[in-house]
Design an enzyme around this catalytic site. Structure first.
Site, PDB file in Angstrom:
ATOM      1  N   ARG A  49       0.734  -0.895  -0.265  1.00 22.66           N
ATOM      2  CA  ARG A  49      -0.115  -0.215   0.409  1.00 22.66           C
ATOM      3  C   ARG A  49       0.385   0.967  -0.284  1.00 22.66           C
ATOM      4  O   ARG A  49       0.643   1.886  -0.617  1.00 22.66           O
ATOM      5  CB  ARG A  49      -0.616  -0.057   1.211  1.00 22.66           C
ATOM      6  CG  ARG A  49      -2.148  -0.288   1.003  1.00 22.66           C
ATOM      7  CD  ARG A  49      -2.917  -0.535   2.237  1.00 22.66           C
ATOM      8  NE  ARG A  49      -1.978  -0.874   3.404  1.00 22.66           N
ATOM      9  CZ  ARG A  49      -3.272  -1.758   4.070  1.00 22.66           C
ATOM     10  NH1 ARG A  49      -3.950  -2.386   4.102  1.00 22.66           N
ATOM     11  NH2 ARG A  49      -2.381  -2.492   5.320  1.00 22.66           N
ATOM     12  N   LYS A 107      -6.407 -17.182   3.934  1.00 18.56           N
ATOM     13  CA  LYS A 107      -7.703 -18.260   4.446  1.00 18.56           C
ATOM     14  C   LYS A 107      -9.024 -17.739   4.151  1.00 18.56           C
ATOM     15  O   LYS A 107      -9.836 -18.477   3.826  1.00 18.56           O
ATOM     16  CB  LYS A 107      -7.523 -18.683   5.796  1.00 18.56           C
ATOM     17  CG  LYS A 107      -7.681 -17.704   7.101  1.00 18.56           C
ATOM     18  CD  LYS A 107      -6.418 -17.615   8.588  1.00 18.56           C
ATOM     19  CE  LYS A 107      -6.353 -16.493   8.665  1.00 18.56           C
ATOM     20  NZ  LYS A 107      -4.712 -16.353   9.478  1.00 18.56           N
ATOM     21  N   GLU A 131      -0.448 -24.040   1.421  1.00 21.45           N
ATOM     22  CA  GLU A 131      -0.762 -24.539   2.361  1.00 21.45           C
ATOM     23  C   GLU A 131      -0.159 -23.778   3.766  1.00 21.45           C
ATOM     24  O   GLU A 131      -0.499 -24.378   4.852  1.00 21.45           O
ATOM     25  CB  GLU A 131       0.859 -25.080   2.208  1.00 21.45           C
ATOM     26  CG  GLU A 131       1.920 -26.122   3.702  1.00 21.45           C
ATOM     27  CD  GLU A 131       0.436 -27.028   3.587  1.00 21.45           C
ATOM     28  OE1 GLU A 131       1.004 -27.855   2.874  1.00 21.45           O
ATOM     29  OE2 GLU A 131      -0.242 -26.789   4.500  1.00 21.45           O
ATOM     30  N   GLY A 189       1.176  -9.109  22.346  1.00 18.39           N
ATOM     31  CA  GLY A 189       1.471  -9.887  21.064  1.00 18.39           C
ATOM     32  C   GLY A 189       0.485 -11.115  20.341  1.00 18.39           C
ATOM     33  O   GLY A 189       0.381 -11.291  19.057  1.00 18.39           O
ATOM     34  N   ASP A 203     -11.618 -17.306  13.202  1.00 24.23           N
ATOM     35  CA  ASP A 203     -10.571 -17.555  12.366  1.00 24.23           C
ATOM     36  C   ASP A 203     -10.503 -19.464  12.147  1.00 24.23           C
ATOM     37  O   ASP A 203     -10.008 -20.118  11.158  1.00 24.23           O
ATOM     38  CB  ASP A 203      -9.390 -17.562  13.450  1.00 24.23           C
ATOM     39  CG  ASP A 203      -8.100 -17.408  12.062  1.00 24.23           C
ATOM     40  OD1 ASP A 203      -7.842 -16.980  11.193  1.00 24.23           O
ATOM     41  OD2 ASP A 203      -7.668 -19.043  13.352  1.00 24.23           O
ATOM     42  N   LYS A 207     -10.928 -21.902   9.177  1.00 25.68           N
ATOM     43  CA  LYS A 207      -9.581 -23.006   8.314  1.00 25.68           C
ATOM     44  C   LYS A 207     -10.698 -24.202   8.634  1.00 25.68           C
ATOM     45  O   LYS A 207     -10.358 -25.048   7.481  1.00 25.68           O
ATOM     46  CB  LYS A 207      -8.660 -23.172   9.287  1.00 25.68           C
ATOM     47  CG  LYS A 207      -7.814 -22.046   9.267  1.00 25.68           C
ATOM     48  CD  LYS A 207      -7.594 -21.509  10.977  1.00 25.68           C
ATOM     49  CE  LYS A 207      -6.335 -20.453  10.758  1.00 25.68           C
ATOM     50  NZ  LYS A 207      -5.752 -20.166  11.638  1.00 25.68           N
TER      51      LYS A 207
HETATM   52  P1  NAP Z   1       0.236  -7.855   6.746  1.00 27.97           P
HETATM   53  O1  NAP Z   1       1.128  -7.861   7.547  1.00 27.97           O
HETATM   54  O2  NAP Z   1      -0.917  -6.832   7.837  1.00 27.97           O
HETATM   55  O3  NAP Z   1       0.925  -7.218   5.493  1.00 27.97           O
HETATM   56  C1  NAP Z   1       0.210  -6.840   4.981  1.00 27.97           C
HETATM   57  C2  NAP Z   1       0.720  -6.729   3.516  1.00 27.97           C
HETATM   58  O4  NAP Z   1      -0.171  -6.368   2.191  1.00 27.97           O
HETATM   59  C3  NAP Z   1       1.292  -5.334   4.171  1.00 27.97           C
HETATM   60  O5  NAP Z   1       2.618  -5.263   2.935  1.00 27.97           O
HETATM   61  C4  NAP Z   1       0.354  -4.787   3.316  1.00 27.97           C
HETATM   62  O6  NAP Z   1       1.034  -2.975   2.537  1.00 27.97           O
HETATM   63  C5  NAP Z   1      -0.333  -5.248   1.645  1.00 27.97           C
HETATM   64  N1  NAP Z   1      -1.527  -4.814   1.673  1.00 27.97           N
HETATM   65  C6  NAP Z   1      -2.485  -4.622   2.147  1.00 27.97           C
HETATM   66  N2  NAP Z   1      -3.748  -4.231   1.239  1.00 27.97           N
HETATM   67  C7  NAP Z   1      -2.667  -4.174   0.435  1.00 27.97           C
HETATM   68  C8  NAP Z   1      -3.784  -3.528  -1.387  1.00 27.97           C
HETATM   69  N3  NAP Z   1      -4.918  -3.285  -1.599  1.00 27.97           N
HETATM   70  N4  NAP Z   1      -2.905  -3.187  -1.895  1.00 27.97           N
HETATM   71  C9  NAP Z   1      -1.345  -3.596  -2.447  1.00 27.97           C
HETATM   72  N5  NAP Z   1      -0.436  -3.878  -1.154  1.00 27.97           N
HETATM   73  C10 NAP Z   1      -2.034  -4.126  -0.048  1.00 27.97           C
HETATM   74  O7  NAP Z   1      -0.305  -9.626   6.514  1.00 27.97           O
HETATM   75  P2  NAP Z   1       0.209 -10.868   7.048  1.00 27.97           P
HETATM   76  O8  NAP Z   1       0.105 -10.882   8.729  1.00 27.97           O
HETATM   77  O9  NAP Z   1       1.747 -10.293   6.635  1.00 27.97           O
HETATM   78  O10 NAP Z   1      -1.184 -11.661   6.003  1.00 27.97           O
HETATM   79  C11 NAP Z   1      -0.944 -11.922   5.163  1.00 27.97           C
HETATM   80  C12 NAP Z   1      -1.756 -12.977   4.491  1.00 27.97           C
HETATM   81  O11 NAP Z   1      -1.057 -14.660   5.627  1.00 27.97           O
HETATM   82  C13 NAP Z   1      -2.939 -13.227   5.109  1.00 27.97           C
HETATM   83  O12 NAP Z   1      -3.884 -13.780   4.370  1.00 27.97           O
HETATM   84  C14 NAP Z   1      -3.196 -13.897   6.498  1.00 27.97           C
HETATM   85  O13 NAP Z   1      -4.177 -14.260   6.523  1.00 27.97           O
HETATM   86  C15 NAP Z   1      -2.000 -14.933   6.196  1.00 27.97           C
HETATM   87  N6  NAP Z   1      -1.591 -15.406   7.382  1.00 27.97           N
HETATM   88  C16 NAP Z   1      -0.926 -14.652   8.085  1.00 27.97           C
HETATM   89  C17 NAP Z   1       0.335 -15.476   8.819  1.00 27.97           C
HETATM   90  C18 NAP Z   1       1.151 -14.857  10.747  1.00 27.97           C
HETATM   91  O14 NAP Z   1       1.238 -15.678  10.778  1.00 27.97           O
HETATM   92  N7  NAP Z   1       0.857 -13.711  10.091  1.00 27.97           N
HETATM   93  C19 NAP Z   1      -0.586 -17.062   9.395  1.00 27.97           C
HETATM   94  C20 NAP Z   1      -0.195 -17.888   8.250  1.00 27.97           C
HETATM   95  C21 NAP Z   1      -1.189 -16.894   7.725  1.00 27.97           C
HETATM   96  P3  NAP Z   1       1.149  -1.620   3.427  1.00 27.97           P
HETATM   97  O15 NAP Z   1       3.234  -2.820   4.120  1.00 27.97           O
HETATM   98  O16 NAP Z   1       2.324  -0.984   2.945  1.00 27.97           O
HETATM   99  O17 NAP Z   1       0.507  -1.548   4.153  1.00 27.97           O
END
Ligand code: NAP
Length: 443
Positions: A49, A107, A131, A189, A203, A207
């Site tokens: 973003r 998910k 996965e 956190g 959530d 799943k």
């Molecule tokens: P996050 O930290 O919120 O990161 C989201 C990223 O996507 C950020 O870099 C954001 O940009 C970018 N973004 C969001 N909306 C956007 C848009 N409209 N246009 C362009 N870029 C956009 O999320 P995350 O924790 O990495 O999770 C990502 C995915 O993995 C999710 O579907 C989540 O459910 C899944 N997941 C996460 C975990 C975990 O442990 N975190 C585990 C399993 C699955 P900015 O940085 O500029 O804001």
């Protein structure tokens, strides 16, 4: 040595907790990944973003872009790690339409729009890998789809939400209250400022929908997943569970119901549900502590299997994403039909009322002669058979009426019968209150 390999263009959407780690590993492990994939994986851009936002890892400024749509054009593999429904859904459809293979950890999107994405991929022979969408780093999607493809999965019980497991585990081990542990989890956190998605089971339900669809070759919509959270689990309920030899876990239960002619012409149906359940202390799921996840699979030929590990975390989840990227690259090179989703069984998905489980009912009742007989009568009338019953005095009869707590363990009962019986207990003059009704799983 990557020089001789065909080069594939990899577009990454998102550089947050997971995306930044994926970008880092794609760059630092490039040679190894190329050897494993049989193709050099060129990270051509990262959509975010805000290109100027601080990042967890150093990423070359020239790779960052705010134009996700443009980035997807011409990519061989698109990795979606933005989260949310839009624009993730449209970008994935656009990528598939342009012949890319897709890797996603989303998910929420899969649970609500999975069939649309899989159908689009099917039409062009592309693949959608996910996965990391269930249980983070733990390999569970590929085992269900590939390793167990020759078997019949009967049942899955998953601890698939780390936040709730962390909270319940600390309540169990320390005898703490829900609100205190939640506040602590937020400070450390482990829980979001708004914990609703975790503690209310949303959530885990997403799943469950993904796991049930995959395991039973049936499209299980998120609306068909019965969901209960953990906010009603207080210290008293926890203590009673411990006393009875159980631990309370928030479980995603996916079950193939067989031999139930009333449910479908084939006598088979699928149930997916999320609720806090009593798990015997000796069951492998009882030893899943902290924020860890585990998925317990019961298959006809393979028997019992358990998959255990980190259910979240940026770098841990990136491991699962990269495994998918390697698979996607291999398919892209080899061509042919992508890994599609099979819904050939197309079993009916039933509501929780027809499911059978064992229950533990805790009541506070008037401590008077004949009360146990009245309670037993209500249960018998409701076709709920008693396996165990234990009574303790809560308040001696000193001028006012005495109060007793009774804990009833049932034999297997039908959910609808049980719930009607609990209503009748609640309405009975001798029952002060129904303290808790919990299902027993895994015994
Ligand atoms: P996050 O930290 O919120 O990161 C989201 C990223 O996507 C950020 O870099 C954001 O940009 C970018 N973004 C969001 N909306 C956007 C848009 N409209 N246009 C362009 N870029 C956009 O999320 P995350 O924790 O990495 O999770 C990502 C995915 O993995 C999710 O579907 C989540 O459910 C899944 N997941 C996460 C975990 C975990 O442990 N975190 C585990 C399993 C699955 P900015 O940085 O500029 O804001």
């Amino acid at each position: 040595m990557t020089a001789d390999y065909r080069r594939l263009r990899v577009a990454l959407l998102g550089a947050g907790a997971v995306g930044a780690q994926v970008a880092n590993l794609l760059r630092t492990h490039a040679d190894e990944l190329a050897d494993r994939a049989g193709a050099a994986l060129d990270l051509v851009g990262i959509a975010v973003r805000d290109v100027d936002a601080p990042r967890d890892v150093d990423l070359p400024r020239e790779l960052l872009t705010a134009d996700a749509e443009k980035l997807v054009v011409g990519a061989d593999i698109v990795i979606e790690l933005m989260g949310g429904i839009e624009p993730a859904r449209s970008l994935i459809l656009q990528a598939i339409g342009a012949g890319a293979d897709v890797v996603t950890a989303n998910k929420a999107l899969l649970a609500t729009h999975g069939p649309e994405l899989f159908e689009a991929a099917d039409q062009v022979g592309a693949s959608v890998h996910y996965e990391a969408a269930v249980a983070g780093a733990i390999p569970i999607i590929r085992p269900l789809r590939d390793s167990l493809a020759g078997d019949r999965v009967h049942r899955i019980m998953g601890i698939v939400n780390g936040t709730t497991n962390y909270i319940l585990d600390r309540m169990d081990r320390e005898g703490s209250d829900f609100a205190d542990v939640l506040a602590d989890a937020q400070r450390l956190g482990y829980a979001e400022a708004d914990p609703t998605a975790d503690v209310e089971g949303y959530d885990a339900a997403q799943k469950a929908a993904i796991l049930a669809s995959l395991a039973f070759h049936t499209s299980v919509p998120i609306e068909a997943v019965h969901r209960e959270g953990i906010t009603a689990i207080d210290k008293g309920v926890m203590d009673a569970a411990r006393h009875a030899g159980y631990v309370i876990k928030l479980l995603a239960v996916c079950e193939r119901l067989t031999g139930r002619d009333e449910l479908s012409p084939a006598g088979e149906a699928v149930s997916a549900r999320v609720y806090p359940a009593l798990v015997p202390r000796e069951h492998p799921l009882a030893s899943v502590h902290g924020a860890n996840n585990a998925v317990f699979v019961q298959a006809e030929a393979a028997g019992n299997l358990m998959f255990y590990g980190a259910g979240a975390g940026g770098v841990q989840t990136a491991s699962a994403v990269l495994g998918d990227v390697v698979s996607a690259a291999r398919r892209h090179i080899a061509g042919g039909v992508g890994v599609g989703e099979s819904t050939r069984a197309n079993l009916p998905v039933v509501e929780i009322g027809v499911v059978t489980t064992r229950y533990q009912i805790t009541l506070e009742v008037a401590d008077e002669p004949g009360v146990l007989a009245i309670v037993a009568g209500i249960l018998a009338e409701g076709r709920v058979s008693i396996a165990t019953m234990e009574q303790t005095v809560v308040r001696e009869a000193n001028g006012q009426g005495g109060l007793a707590r009774i804990v009833i363990g049932t034999h297997t009962a039908v959910e609808r019968d049980l719930s009607e019986t609990v209503d009748r207990l609640q309405a009975s003059d001798v029952v002060e209150r129904v303290v808790s009704v919990l299902r027993v799983e895994g015994d």
